[in-house]
Design an enzyme around this catalytic site. Structure first.
Site, mmCIF file in Angstrom:
data_model
loop_
_atom_site.group_PDB
_atom_site.id
_atom_site.type_symbol
_atom_site.label_atom_id
_atom_site.label_comp_id
_atom_site.label_asym_id
_atom_site.label_seq_id
_atom_site.Cartn_x
_atom_site.Cartn_y
_atom_site.Cartn_z
ATOM 1 N N CYS A 13 0.799 -1.317 -0.147
ATOM 2 C CA CYS A 13 -0.152 -0.276 0.074
ATOM 3 C C CYS A 13 0.690 1.275 -0.218
ATOM 4 C CB CYS A 13 -0.836 -0.022 1.315
ATOM 5 S SG CYS A 13 -1.985 -1.606 1.358
ATOM 6 N N HIS A 45 -3.499 7.697 5.870
ATOM 7 C CA HIS A 45 -3.575 6.613 5.243
ATOM 8 C C HIS A 45 -4.977 5.943 5.692
ATOM 9 C CE1 HIS A 45 -2.407 2.509 3.427
ATOM 10 N NE2 HIS A 45 -2.497 2.121 4.546
ATOM 11 N N GLU A 71 -2.170 4.941 13.664
ATOM 12 C CA GLU A 71 -1.802 6.171 13.053
ATOM 13 C C GLU A 71 -2.066 7.329 13.805
ATOM 14 O OE1 GLU A 71 -2.311 8.201 8.441
ATOM 15 O OE2 GLU A 71 -3.561 6.403 8.922
ATOM 16 N N LYS A 79 -10.070 7.232 1.499
ATOM 17 C CA LYS A 79 -10.552 6.146 0.884
ATOM 18 C C LYS A 79 -11.986 5.735 1.101
ATOM 19 C CE LYS A 79 -5.909 3.991 1.964
ATOM 20 N NZ LYS A 79 -5.030 5.006 2.150
ATOM 21 N N HIS A 99 -9.547 1.603 -1.189
ATOM 22 C CA HIS A 99 -8.133 1.437 -0.850
ATOM 23 C C HIS A 99 -7.735 0.759 -2.062
ATOM 24 C CE1 HIS A 99 -4.520 0.855 0.622
ATOM 25 N NE2 HIS A 99 -4.724 0.131 1.766
ATOM 26 N N PHE A 130 1.429 -3.097 4.521
ATOM 27 C CA PHE A 130 1.488 -4.414 5.061
ATOM 28 C C PHE A 130 3.206 -4.701 5.010
ATOM 29 C CE2 PHE A 130 -2.464 -6.765 3.996
ATOM 30 C CZ PHE A 130 -3.112 -6.527 5.349
#
Length: 405
Positions: free
Chosen positions: A167, A299, A310, A329, A334, A393
Site C-alpha cells: 500500500c 492512510h 496512525e 479512501k 483502498h 503491510f
C-alpha cells in the site's frame, strides 16, 4: 536537520488520474471535495459467491477510447490505467508525447500486484478450461510493464523501474523519483502508482484477512469495520524547478520532502514508531517544523487497529493537536499500490483550492483516535504545507510533503 539549500527544488508540473470517480484528476478531486462515495455494487466477469458485494471500481472504462490499438495487446488494465493517467499528467505539464523523454527522464511506477487481472484470467484458463496461456501473458503481468510501457511511449531513457511495497508503492515511487531528481541523477521523472486488483481472486483473498467492510468505510470513526477495495492510477510529472522555469512551465506545487521507514515488526500489524519516524523524516527532508503543517491526508484504512496506531503516531509527531486530518479512501477505495498516488493528487488540489476534503461516513468520534478527522463536510482553510501518508503491510511506511509555490 540536514541542509538541503544546495539541492535543487523539485516541483510537480502535471498530474493525471484514473479512479472510481472516472478518468481525470479533476473528477477525483470533485468526488473527494464534495464527499461523493464512488463505491458501487461489485461487477466481475465471472461468478462470485463471496461475502463482500461492493468495491470502488473504475466505471465504464474503455481502453480503446484512450489508447492506440497497437499498445493494447501488451497492456493489463493496471498498465492501461497508468497510460491514461500519464497522458493527462504530461499534457497538463505542457509536453507533447516525446518531448518529455530523453536520457535525463526517469520513470518510476509503484504497484502492489502488477498484472492481477492477467494472472487471474490465466489461472482460470489453465486450471478451469485447460487452455494454454496467451502469448503475451508475461509482458502483461509483470509489474515493470507499466513503467517500461510509459518509457517507450514518451521516449524516457533514464532510470526506469517498478516499485512494489504493497500500500506504500505509489508514495515510495514518487518519493524515490524525488530523491533521484534532488541527487541530480535526472532532470524529470514520470512517477506514480497503478493497480487493477478488483478481481475474483483478490476479493476472496482480502475477505480471508477479515479487513473488508461489507457496507461503509468509516476511518477514525466509532463502528468502523474495515476498508473497501479500489483500483486506478495516478501519475505525476516531477521536474527540477530550474528545468520547469527554463521551459516556462507553471508548477502545481513544490514536492518538498519525503520520508520512508520500515517497522521491522509484524507482517500485518502496524507499529507506532515506524510511522512516527517516517513523518518526522518527511518534515526534516522538507525543512519544515510540525507546526508548519496545515493538513494531513492519512492512510486511514478504517480497520480498527490501524486507525488507532496512525492517530498515536500523529500525536507523537504533532503533539496533542495534530493538524486537521482526512482519509479519502471512503471515496475512491483502498487502491493498494495506487492509493498513495490518488491521495497525493487530492492533496495537491486541496492545496491549490485551499479546501480540505472530508472523511465521509463518519458517525462519532472514537476516543482512541484523538484527531480532527474533518468529518463529513469539506473545510475551507489555509493550506500551505500538507503531508500524505501511506503505511503498508510488512511495515513499509512512506510520507510525502508538498508546499504551495
Amino acid at each position: 536537520m540536514p541542509n538541503h539549500n544546495a539541492a535543487p527544488r523539485i516541483v510537480i508540473t502535471g498530474m493525471g488520474a484514473v479512479s472510481a470517480a472516472g478518468v481525470g484528476a479533476q473528477a477525483l478531486w470533485r468526488a473527494a471535495r464534495d464527499g461523493v462515495s464512488c463505491v458501487r455494487p461489485l461487477k466481475l466477469e465471472r461468478p462470485y459467491a463471496g461475502r463482500i458485494k461492493i468495491a470502488a471500481q473504475v466505471p465504464d472504462f474503455d481502453p480503446a477510447a484512450h489508447i492506440e490499438a497497437e499498445w493494447l495487446p501488451y497492456c493489463d488494465p493496471f498498465t492501461q490505467f497508468s497510460i491514461v493517467a500519464a497522458d493527462e499528467a504530461l499534457a497538463q505539464a505542457g509536453f507533447a508525447r516525446k518531448e518529455a523523454g530523453g536520457p535525463r527522464t526517469a520513470v518510476v511506477i509503484g504497484t502492489g500486484i502488477g498484472g492481477a487481472m492477467t494472472i487471474d484470467n490465466n489461472a482460470y484458463q489453465e486450471y478451469k478450461l485447460n487452455r494454454r496461456p496467451e502469448t503475451l501473458t508475461v509482458p502483461r503481468l509483470i509489474p515493470s510493464a507499466a513503467p517500461t510501457t510509459l518509457g517507450m511511449r514518451y521516449g524516457a531513457k533514464g532510470p526506469t523501474f517498478a516499485l512494489a511495497s504493497a500500500c506504500s508503492s505509489a508514495t515510495q515511487a514518487i518519493g524515490e523519483a524525488f530523491e533521484m531528481l534532488r541527487a541530480g541523477r535526472a532532470d524529470r521523472a514520470i512517477a506514480g502508482g497503478a493497480e487493477a486488483c478488483v478481481i475474483n481472486g483478490s476479493i476472496h483473498a482480502w475477505e480471508a484477512l477479515r479487513v473488508l467492510t461489507p457496507d461503509f468505510c468509516r476511518p477514525f470513526s466509532q463502528k468502523r469495520n474495515g476498508m473497501t477495495l479500489g483500483e486506478g492510477a495516478a501519475v505525476f510529472m516531477l521536474e527540477t524547478l530550474e528545468s520547469a522555469t527554463a521551459r516556462g512551465a507553471t508548477p502545481l506545487c513544490e514536492l518538498a520532502g519525503y520520508g520512508t521507514t520500515s517497522d521491522a515488526f509484524d507482517p500485518l500489524r502496524a507499529d507506532v514508531e515506524g510511522p512516527t519516524r517516517c513523518m518526522r523524516l518527511a518534515l526534516e527532508s522538507a525543512g519544515v517544523k510540525p507546526e508548519d503543517v496545515d493538513y494531513l491526508n492519512a492512510h486511514g484504512t478504517a480497520t480498527y487497529a490501524n486507525d488507532i496506531t496512525e492517530s498515536e503516531a500523529m500525536r507523537q509527531v504533532f503533539g496533542d493537536a495534530p493538524p486537521p486530518v482526512s482519509s479519502t479512501k471512503p471515496v475512491h477505495g483502498h487502491a493498494l499500490g495506487a492509493s498513495g498516488g490518488l491521495e497525493l493528487a487530492i492533496v495537491i488540489s486541496a492545496l491549490r483550492e485551499q479546501i480540505a476534503p472530508p472523511t465521509i461516513n463518519f458517525l462519532e468520534a472514537d476516543p482512541k483516535c484523538p484527531v480532527d478527522p474533518i468529518p463529513n463536510q469539506a473545510r475551507k482553510m489555509p493550506i500551505r504545507v500538507a503531508l500524505s501518508n501511506s503505511f503498508a503491510f510488512g511495515g513499509i511506511n512512506a510520507t510525502l510533503a508538498v508546499r504551495a509555490i
